[in-house]
Motif scaffolding. Sequence first.
Motif, PDB file in Angstrom:
ATOM      1  N   ALA A  57       0.815  -1.218   0.000  1.00 57.83           N
ATOM      2  CA  ALA A  57       0.000   0.000   0.000  1.00 57.83           C
ATOM      3  C   ALA A  57       0.846   1.265   0.000  1.00 57.83           C
ATOM      4  CB  ALA A  57      -0.931   0.009   1.215  1.00 57.83           C
ATOM      5  N   THR A  58       2.086   1.189   0.478  1.00 57.45           N
ATOM      6  CA  THR A  58       2.919   2.390   0.569  1.00 57.45           C
ATOM      7  C   THR A  58       3.192   3.016  -0.798  1.00 57.45           C
ATOM      8  OG1 THR A  58       3.941   1.577   2.612  1.00 57.45           O
ATOM      9  CG2 THR A  58       5.109   3.299   1.397  1.00 57.45           C
ATOM     10  N   PRO A  59       3.706   2.278  -1.790  1.00 55.65           N
ATOM     11  CA  PRO A  59       3.908   2.919  -3.099  1.00 55.65           C
ATOM     12  C   PRO A  59       2.601   3.281  -3.789  1.00 55.65           C
ATOM     13  CG  PRO A  59       4.390   0.567  -3.228  1.00 55.65           C
ATOM     14  CD  PRO A  59       4.219   0.889  -1.781  1.00 55.65           C
ATOM     15  N   LEU A  60       1.536   2.520  -3.530  1.00 58.11           N
ATOM     16  CA  LEU A  60       0.243   2.859  -4.123  1.00 58.11           C
ATOM     17  C   LEU A  60      -0.270   4.183  -3.568  1.00 58.11           C
ATOM     18  CD1 LEU A  60      -1.545  -0.625  -4.168  1.00 58.11           C
ATOM     19  CD2 LEU A  60      -0.385   0.552  -6.045  1.00 58.11           C
ATOM     20  N   GLY A  65      -1.097  10.026  -4.209  1.00 55.39           N
ATOM     21  CA  GLY A  65      -0.738  11.378  -3.798  1.00 55.39           C
ATOM     22  C   GLY A  65      -0.131  12.176  -4.943  1.00 55.39           C
ATOM     23  N   THR A  66       0.713  11.539  -5.743  1.00 54.16           N
ATOM     24  CA  THR A  66       1.309  12.223  -6.888  1.00 54.16           C
ATOM     25  C   THR A  66       0.252  12.640  -7.895  1.00 54.16           C
ATOM     26  OG1 THR A  66       3.354  10.945  -6.607  1.00 54.16           O
ATOM     27  CG2 THR A  66       3.002  12.003  -8.741  1.00 54.16           C
ATOM     28  N   GLU A  67      -0.713  11.746  -8.137  1.00 52.26           N
ATOM     29  CA  GLU A  67      -1.787  12.065  -9.080  1.00 52.26           C
ATOM     30  C   GLU A  67      -2.667  13.193  -8.560  1.00 52.26           C
ATOM     31  OE1 GLU A  67      -3.828  11.559 -12.714  1.00 52.26           O
ATOM     32  OE2 GLU A  67      -1.905  10.771 -11.985  1.00 52.26           O
ATOM     33  N   VAL A  68      -2.981  13.153  -7.273  1.00 54.06           N
ATOM     34  CA  VAL A  68      -3.780  14.220  -6.675  1.00 54.06           C
ATOM     35  C   VAL A  68      -3.057  15.557  -6.781  1.00 54.06           C
ATOM     36  CG1 VAL A  68      -4.693  15.084  -4.490  1.00 54.06           C
ATOM     37  CG2 VAL A  68      -5.075  12.711  -5.129  1.00 54.06           C
ATOM     38  N   ILE A 152       0.005  25.872  -3.439  1.00 54.66           N
ATOM     39  CA  ILE A 152       0.673  25.097  -2.389  1.00 54.66           C
ATOM     40  C   ILE A 152      -0.294  24.147  -1.720  1.00 54.66           C
ATOM     41  CG2 ILE A 152       0.237  26.806  -0.601  1.00 54.66           C
ATOM     42  CD1 ILE A 152       3.368  24.605  -1.008  1.00 54.66           C
ATOM     43  N   HIS A 153      -1.608  24.452  -1.797  1.00 53.20           N
ATOM     44  CA  HIS A 153      -2.601  23.563  -1.194  1.00 53.20           C
ATOM     45  C   HIS A 153      -2.613  22.198  -1.882  1.00 53.20           C
ATOM     46  CE1 HIS A 153      -5.279  26.703   1.036  1.00 53.20           C
ATOM     47  NE2 HIS A 153      -3.976  26.931   1.189  1.00 53.20           N
ATOM     48  N   ALA A 154      -2.200  22.155  -3.145  1.00 55.59           N
ATOM     49  CA  ALA A 154      -2.150  20.875  -3.850  1.00 55.59           C
ATOM     50  C   ALA A 154      -1.189  19.914  -3.166  1.00 55.59           C
ATOM     51  CB  ALA A 154      -1.741  21.087  -5.299  1.00 55.59           C
ATOM     52  N   ALA A 155      -0.062  20.425  -2.684  1.00 59.04           N
ATOM     53  CA  ALA A 155       0.900  19.573  -1.976  1.00 59.04           C
ATOM     54  C   ALA A 155       0.322  19.088  -0.657  1.00 59.04           C
ATOM     55  CB  ALA A 155       2.198  20.340  -1.750  1.00 59.04           C
ATOM     56  N   TYR A 156      -0.347  19.991   0.077  1.00 58.33           N
ATOM     57  CA  TYR A 156      -0.952  19.586   1.344  1.00 58.33           C
ATOM     58  C   TYR A 156      -1.996  18.494   1.130  1.00 58.33           C
ATOM     59  CZ  TYR A 156       1.069  24.044   2.886  1.00 58.33           C
ATOM     60  OH  TYR A 156       1.921  25.082   3.160  1.00 58.33           O
ATOM     61  N   GLU A 157      -2.830  18.667   0.118  1.00 63.10           N
ATOM     62  CA  GLU A 157      -3.887  17.692  -0.141  1.00 63.10           C
ATOM     63  C   GLU A 157      -3.316  16.363  -0.623  1.00 63.10           C
ATOM     64  OE1 GLU A 157      -6.036  19.965  -2.929  1.00 63.10           O
ATOM     65  OE2 GLU A 157      -6.975  21.271  -1.421  1.00 63.10           O
ATOM     66  N   ALA A 158      -2.237  16.421  -1.397  1.00 62.67           N
ATOM     67  CA  ALA A 158      -1.617  15.177  -1.879  1.00 62.67           C
ATOM     68  C   ALA A 158      -1.026  14.389  -0.723  1.00 62.67           C
ATOM     69  CB  ALA A 158      -0.539  15.503  -2.901  1.00 62.67           C
ATOM     70  N   VAL A 159      -0.295  15.076   0.153  1.00 66.16           N
ATOM     71  CA  VAL A 159       0.300  14.398   1.311  1.00 66.16           C
ATOM     72  C   VAL A 159      -0.794  13.868   2.235  1.00 66.16           C
ATOM     73  CG1 VAL A 159       1.731  14.712   3.361  1.00 66.16           C
ATOM     74  CG2 VAL A 159       2.429  15.730   1.191  1.00 66.16           C
ATOM     75  N   GLY A 160      -1.809  14.691   2.453  1.00 66.72           N
ATOM     76  CA  GLY A 160      -2.901  14.253   3.317  1.00 66.72           C
ATOM     77  C   GLY A 160      -3.628  13.043   2.760  1.00 66.72           C
ATOM     78  N   GLY A 161      -3.872  13.037   1.443  1.00 69.65           N
ATOM     79  CA  GLY A 161      -4.542  11.891   0.830  1.00 69.65           C
ATOM     80  C   GLY A 161      -3.721  10.623   0.916  1.00 69.65           C
ATOM     81  N   ALA A 162      -2.418  10.737   0.651  1.00 71.83           N
ATOM     82  CA  ALA A 162      -1.546   9.557   0.731  1.00 71.83           C
ATOM     83  C   ALA A 162      -1.481   9.012   2.151  1.00 71.83           C
ATOM     84  CB  ALA A 162      -0.149   9.909   0.227  1.00 71.83           C
ATOM     85  N   LEU A 163      -1.334   9.908   3.128  1.00 72.72           N
ATOM     86  CA  LEU A 163      -1.283   9.461   4.524  1.00 72.72           C
ATOM     87  C   LEU A 163      -2.606   8.859   4.962  1.00 72.72           C
ATOM     88  CD1 LEU A 163       0.723  12.355   6.228  1.00 72.72           C
ATOM     89  CD2 LEU A 163       1.541  10.082   5.568  1.00 72.72           C
ATOM     90  N   LEU A 164      -3.714   9.397   4.464  1.00 71.84           N
ATOM     91  CA  LEU A 164      -5.023   8.851   4.820  1.00 71.84           C
ATOM     92  C   LEU A 164      -5.185   7.437   4.293  1.00 71.84           C
ATOM     93  CD1 LEU A 164      -7.756   9.454   6.141  1.00 71.84           C
ATOM     94  CD2 LEU A 164      -8.551  10.294   3.921  1.00 71.84           C
ATOM     95  N   ILE A 165      -4.758   7.206   3.056  1.00 72.00           N
ATOM     96  CA  ILE A 165      -4.838   5.860   2.487  1.00 72.00           C
ATOM     97  C   ILE A 165      -3.957   4.894   3.264  1.00 72.00           C
ATOM     98  CG2 ILE A 165      -4.288   4.460   0.456  1.00 72.00           C
ATOM     99  CD1 ILE A 165      -5.068   6.856  -1.265  1.00 72.00           C
ATOM    100  N   LEU A 166      -2.715   5.316   3.530  1.00 69.16           N
ATOM    101  CA  LEU A 166      -1.784   4.443   4.244  1.00 69.16           C
ATOM    102  C   LEU A 166      -2.274   4.167   5.659  1.00 69.16           C
ATOM    103  CD1 LEU A 166       0.861   2.968   3.866  1.00 69.16           C
ATOM    104  CD2 LEU A 166       2.061   4.971   4.719  1.00 69.16           C
ATOM    105  N   ALA A 167      -2.818   5.192   6.323  1.00 67.57           N
ATOM    106  CA  ALA A 167      -3.331   4.991   7.675  1.00 67.57           C
ATOM    107  C   ALA A 167      -4.535   4.057   7.667  1.00 67.57           C
ATOM    108  CB  ALA A 167      -3.719   6.334   8.290  1.00 67.57           C
ATOM    109  N   GLY A 168      -5.378   4.176   6.650  1.00 71.28           N
ATOM    110  CA  GLY A 168      -6.531   3.283   6.555  1.00 71.28           C
ATOM    111  C   GLY A 168      -6.121   1.838   6.368  1.00 71.28           C
TER     112      GLY A 168
END
Length: 211
Positions: A57-60, A65-68, A152-168
Amino acid sequence: MNRPDPRAEETQLEFYPLRLPRWPALLRLRRRDPLVRPADRIEAVVAALATVMVVIATPLAAAVGTEVHANHRLAYTEQSQDRHTVPATVVETPGTADNPRLNTTTVTVSWSLDGVQHTGTTRAPADVEPGDTVDIWVDDHGAQVPPPTPTIHAAYEAVGGALLILAGVATLAAIVVGVTRAVCDRIRSAGWQHDLDTLIGDGRGHPTNRP
């Protein structure tokens, strides 16, 4: 007498065996130890699969996050190109601040773009009066829109989305491992109790007769 070339000795390659990591959980699956019960092997399999699931799940999550980031950055860049400010004339004011903490109020304004008159409402300082001008954001058609989102919000949202997926995924894996461990503990306890009863008697205080 020919002497060995010292440079040949320096360039001689040494090979070392490469061994895969030996996970204790996987080693437990291969042992034919009578003390290792089926519940132990099941628990080890589930723990290993949960670990693999998190690793995959980590690279996914990073790819998502990169796509977002790419999509949101493009959208926010287009917003900054399509939106701009125009002066609007205050038409009507409520006379009092509806937000005393910020000392602002909602006023009715009008503006013109390309000969077309528009009206709307916007936030303004509480002391504005009819006839004053305030800046508002509009699109290319003159319609009132929110300010463009900083890229800059795009970076915040990308990191947040990736962390949310990984945390889930990690949370799901932890729940599965925890539930499996609890079930296996009950199975082990029942097996140990059965073996103990078999060893000392029939479970009612009567020892087993032995030859």
